[in-house]
Design a protein around this motif. Structure first.
Motif, PDB file in Angstrom:
ATOM      1  N   THR A  23     -46.194  -2.175  20.193  1.00  0.00           N
ATOM      2  CA  THR A  23     -45.062  -2.108  19.268  1.00  0.00           C
ATOM      3  C   THR A  23     -45.488  -2.535  17.872  1.00  0.00           C
ATOM      4  N   ILE A  27     -44.839   0.305  15.010  1.00  0.00           N
ATOM      5  CA  ILE A  27     -43.404   0.234  14.698  1.00  0.00           C
ATOM      6  C   ILE A  27     -43.086   0.723  13.288  1.00  0.00           C
ATOM      7  N   ASP A  28     -43.959   0.489  12.335  1.00  0.00           N
ATOM      8  CA  ASP A  28     -43.683   0.910  10.960  1.00  0.00           C
ATOM      9  C   ASP A  28     -43.780   2.418  10.779  1.00  0.00           C
ATOM     10  N   LEU A  31     -40.732   4.170  14.587  1.00  0.00           N
ATOM     11  CA  LEU A  31     -39.747   3.322  15.260  1.00  0.00           C
ATOM     12  C   LEU A  31     -38.891   4.105  16.243  1.00  0.00           C
ATOM     13  N   ARG A  32     -38.303   5.199  15.807  1.00  0.00           N
ATOM     14  CA  ARG A  32     -37.410   5.960  16.687  1.00  0.00           C
ATOM     15  C   ARG A  32     -38.155   6.481  17.907  1.00  0.00           C
ATOM     16  N   GLN A  76     -38.207  -3.890  18.550  1.00  0.00           N
ATOM     17  CA  GLN A  76     -37.751  -2.550  18.185  1.00  0.00           C
ATOM     18  C   GLN A  76     -36.266  -2.555  17.820  1.00  0.00           C
ATOM     19  N   THR A  79     -35.648  -4.407  14.509  1.00  0.00           N
ATOM     20  CA  THR A  79     -36.098  -3.613  13.371  1.00  0.00           C
ATOM     21  C   THR A  79     -35.121  -2.483  13.079  1.00  0.00           C
ATOM     22  N   ALA A  80     -34.684  -1.787  14.117  1.00  0.00           N
ATOM     23  CA  ALA A  80     -33.714  -0.702  13.924  1.00  0.00           C
ATOM     24  C   ALA A  80     -32.408  -1.237  13.348  1.00  0.00           C
ATOM     25  N   ASP A  83     -32.996  -2.152   9.670  1.00  0.00           N
ATOM     26  CA  ASP A  83     -33.126  -0.939   8.860  1.00  0.00           C
ATOM     27  C   ASP A  83     -31.769  -0.307   8.608  1.00  0.00           C
ATOM     28  N   PHE A 146     -31.675   5.093  12.716  1.00  0.00           N
ATOM     29  CA  PHE A 146     -33.082   5.279  12.359  1.00  0.00           C
ATOM     30  C   PHE A 146     -33.149   6.096  11.083  1.00  0.00           C
ATOM     31  N   ARG A 151     -39.295   2.275   5.216  1.00  0.00           N
ATOM     32  CA  ARG A 151     -38.467   1.132   5.646  1.00  0.00           C
ATOM     33  C   ARG A 151     -37.813   0.518   4.420  1.00  0.00           C
TER      34      ARG A 151
END
Length: 156
Positions: A23, A27-28, A31-32, A76, A79-80, A83, A146, A151
């Motif tokens: 991850t 992840i950057d 992500l989706r 995850q 972060t979502a 965002d 997403f 980001r």
């Protein structure tokens, strides 16, 4: 597997560490796709337990898949959430914590009801159904959950 809790915990822990590492690596950039892949792997773990949970190789495979999916899941989702919330990321993180606590309660209540009425054999199928709902949610959250592009900054 009776008598092998040590091995189950070791496999799950090592796989979760691998999931966290993986991850962190992507992840950057994805992500989706990472969230969708994690939900798919989680569903495969549930399916493996449902179809062959009494068979040691399938059981251990399911534990490894579960650990891989579980390891990076919180990162995850956080972060979502951040965002999607943009400058209101602090509020979104507080709401996510509340949702996690509700999910723990709900999972315990649903698990108790299933255990009391159907038995533990229902658990993998319930997990598979929940993973399917989560996958549909993530698939439909393309624009808001997403957001496309780089980001967003949460600096104030």
């Amino acid at each position: 597997m009776p008598g092998r809790v040590d091995l189950v915990l070791l496999l799950f822990g090592l796989a979760a560490l691998a999931g966290i590492w993986f991850t962190g690596r992507i992840i950057d950039r994805a992500l989706r796709r990472l969230v969708l892949a994690g939900l798919t792997v989680f569903g495969l773990a549930a399916l493996s337990l449902g179809l062959g949970g009494a068979t040691p190789p399938l059981f251990y495979l399911a534990i490894v898949l579960w650990g891989l999916a579980f390891g990076g899941a919180a990162t995850q989702l956080q972060t979502a959430s951040a965002d999607a919330a943009g400058h209101e990321a602090d509020l979104a993180q507080a709401m996510l914590t509340a949702v996690f606590n509700l999910a723990i309660f709900g999972g315990g209540a649903l698990g108790a009801a299933l255990l009391d009425t159907v038995g533990p054999a229902a658990f993998p199928w319930a997990v598979l159904a929940l993973a399917a709902v989560a996958s549909i949610t993530a698939l439909s959250a393309r624009g808001h959950g997403f957001p496309p592009g780089p980001r967003p900054s949460t600096d104030r």
